[in-house]
Design a protein around this motif. Structure first.
Motif, short mmCIF file in Angstrom:
data_model
loop_
_atom_site.label_atom_id
_atom_site.label_comp_id
_atom_site.label_asym_id
_atom_site.label_seq_id
_atom_site.Cartn_x
_atom_site.Cartn_y
_atom_site.Cartn_z
N GLY A 17 0.80 -1.21 0.00
CA GLY A 17 0.00 0.00 0.00
C GLY A 17 0.83 1.26 0.00
O GLY A 17 0.28 2.37 0.04
N LEU A 18 2.15 1.12 -0.06
CA LEU A 18 3.03 2.28 0.00
C LEU A 18 2.98 3.12 -1.26
O LEU A 18 3.22 4.32 -1.24
N GLY A 19 2.68 2.50 -2.40
CA GLY A 19 2.73 3.21 -3.67
C GLY A 19 4.14 3.19 -4.22
O GLY A 19 4.95 2.33 -3.89
N VAL A 20 4.48 4.17 -5.05
CA VAL A 20 5.83 4.26 -5.60
C VAL A 20 6.78 4.77 -4.52
O VAL A 20 6.46 5.71 -3.78
N PHE A 21 7.97 4.15 -4.42
CA PHE A 21 8.90 4.54 -3.37
C PHE A 21 10.34 4.39 -3.84
O PHE A 21 10.63 3.74 -4.85
N ASP B 273 11.60 4.70 -7.78
CA ASP B 273 10.33 4.38 -8.45
C ASP B 273 10.03 2.89 -8.46
O ASP B 273 9.63 2.31 -9.47
N LYS C 110 7.76 -0.39 -6.95
CA LYS C 110 6.41 -0.67 -6.48
C LYS C 110 6.42 -1.96 -5.67
O LYS C 110 7.36 -2.76 -5.77
N LYS D 91 9.79 2.40 -15.65
CA LYS D 91 9.74 3.26 -14.47
C LYS D 91 11.05 3.26 -13.69
O LYS D 91 11.49 4.31 -13.19
#
Length: 387
Positions: free
Chosen positions: A231-235, A318, A320, A336
């Motif tokens: 659930g963090l998204g892009v990191f 970037d 996921k 990405k």
């Protein structure tokens, strides 16, 4: 011209085991004395026993201690725990075991040290500590059966010069499908590190207190590994590489690298490399107990996959989250992912080998400056951890 004698031409013979030596090895690795991981929770476990496990993580040898994290599978459950070797480490150089090797470890001389319950999944609340000597046998790969023994014993030659015959059943035993397909890296040479930090005890001491994660002046955040969650998204993340897997092709994540038809199915493949990384957030009680896996994909060029090996530091941008088999890992997709490798020997960012890729083609490699100081501190931390 003098002709060499037969004795001069013949390679040195491997020392033979005496009968007492054979009995000694049998006592160390006897399958009837094999124990389960949960047996180690009993601190009074008999040291005449042994365990069979897979090497999960190997830390560099700095100072007088070597750390190896091992993994055991029993009744559908996975158990991990650290093994700390602090005696005669010099006799195990170059270190004979690599990630994914299966080993049989004698409990002779082992101390079972209680540890606080770990927040990392699968870890037992104990560590195996060898202060006076260690005996282990490879159970997989081309050197299966080779014994590494630092105990002084009558009739036993030097470390690594003996081979003990064990049953095919032990060598073929696997705990999961992934182990059946894994292979040990062909090279076992340990990475060479800059000596400036090793020779500076004051700097090393401060490095152990390093906090994981950083934020650039431009607002780019690199998250501590232990804070990565679904659930963090892009990191973005920065870590020391503790293991890698060879370049491979896998089913495409959404684009075409190469394709073929099997029956009525149209199969699309792309290139993939896998890395495991750690940072200071992965430490408990001075022991690395957690690593984070990153899978990187490219559809067209292998040159654009991260170029890093064990001991290097990699900056991933970037990524996921991908959930898999009840857990999760990081994924870098070809359109990405951005990355750069920091060389812990030269203390510089390493330019990638473009091979046949034209310079006009966009590369996922990027140049950075602000992250250099953090990478230098991370290299000091990794070197100081066992010093």
């Amino acid at each position: 011209m003098k002709r060499p004698s037969v004795a001069e031409e013949s390679p040195p013979k491997r020392p033979r085991l005496s009968e007492s030596g054979k009995d000694y090895l049998k006592s160390l690795f006897d399958e009837t004395r094999r124990k389960n991981a949960t047996d180690l929770l009993d601190l009074a476990t008999d040291e005449t026993n042994n365990i069979e496990a897979k090497v999960h993580m190997v830390s560099p040898c700095i100072g007088k201690q070597r750390q190896v994290n091992v993994e055991m599978h029993e009744h559908g459950n996975t158990y991990r725990f650290p093994v700390l070797i602090s005696s005669k480490v010099d006799k195990l150089l170059p270190f004979p075991f690599a990630v994914n090797d299966r080993i049989c470890l004698s409990l002779k001389g082992a101390q079972i040290r209680p540890r606080p319950q770990s927040f990392a999944p699968c870890y037992l609340s104990v560590a195996l500590v060898f202060k006076d000597g260690i005996a282990a046998m490879l159970m997989s790969g081309p050197s299966a059966g080779k014994v590494f023994n630092t105990w002084e014993a009558v009739g036993i030659p030097c470390v690594g010069d003996i081979t003990h015959q064990h049953s095919k059943h032990s060598n073929q035993r696997t705990s999961s499908g992934s182990e059946k397909n894994s292979s040990s890296p062909p090279k076992r040479t340990a990475p060479v590190y800059s000596v400036s930090s090793v020779n500076n005890p004051g700097r090393n001491h401060g490095s152990l207190a390093m906090k994981a994660g950083m934020t650039t002046q431009g607002g780019d955040t690199f998250i501590p590994i232990r804070k990565i969650e679904p659930g963090l998204g892009v990191f973005n993340v920065i870590g020391v590489v503790t293991s890698t897997k060879p370049l491979a092709q896998t089913r495409s994540q959404g684009g075409i690298r190469s394709a073929f038809i099997v029956g009525s199915l149209f199969i699309v493949l792309e290139w993939c490399r896998n890395f495991s990384i750690v940072d200071p957030s992965c430490i408990e009680e001075g022991v690395v107990i957690y690593d984070f896996k990153v899978n990187c994909f490219q559809k067209t060029r292998t040159e654009w996959l991260p170029q890093a090996e064990v001991g290097d530091i990699v900056i991933f941008r970037d990524l996921k989250i991908s959930q898999w088999r009840g857990g999760f890992n990081g994924v870098g997709y070809d359109d990405k992912l951005r990355w750069v490798t920091y060389d812990t020997q030269t203390r510089r960012f390493r330019d990638p080998d473009r091979k046949y890729a034209p310079h006009s083609e966009k590369s996922p490699y990027y140049r950075c400056t602000e992250e250099a100081e953090y990478c230098d501190q991370l290299a000091d931390w990794w070197l100081a951890k066992d010093n």
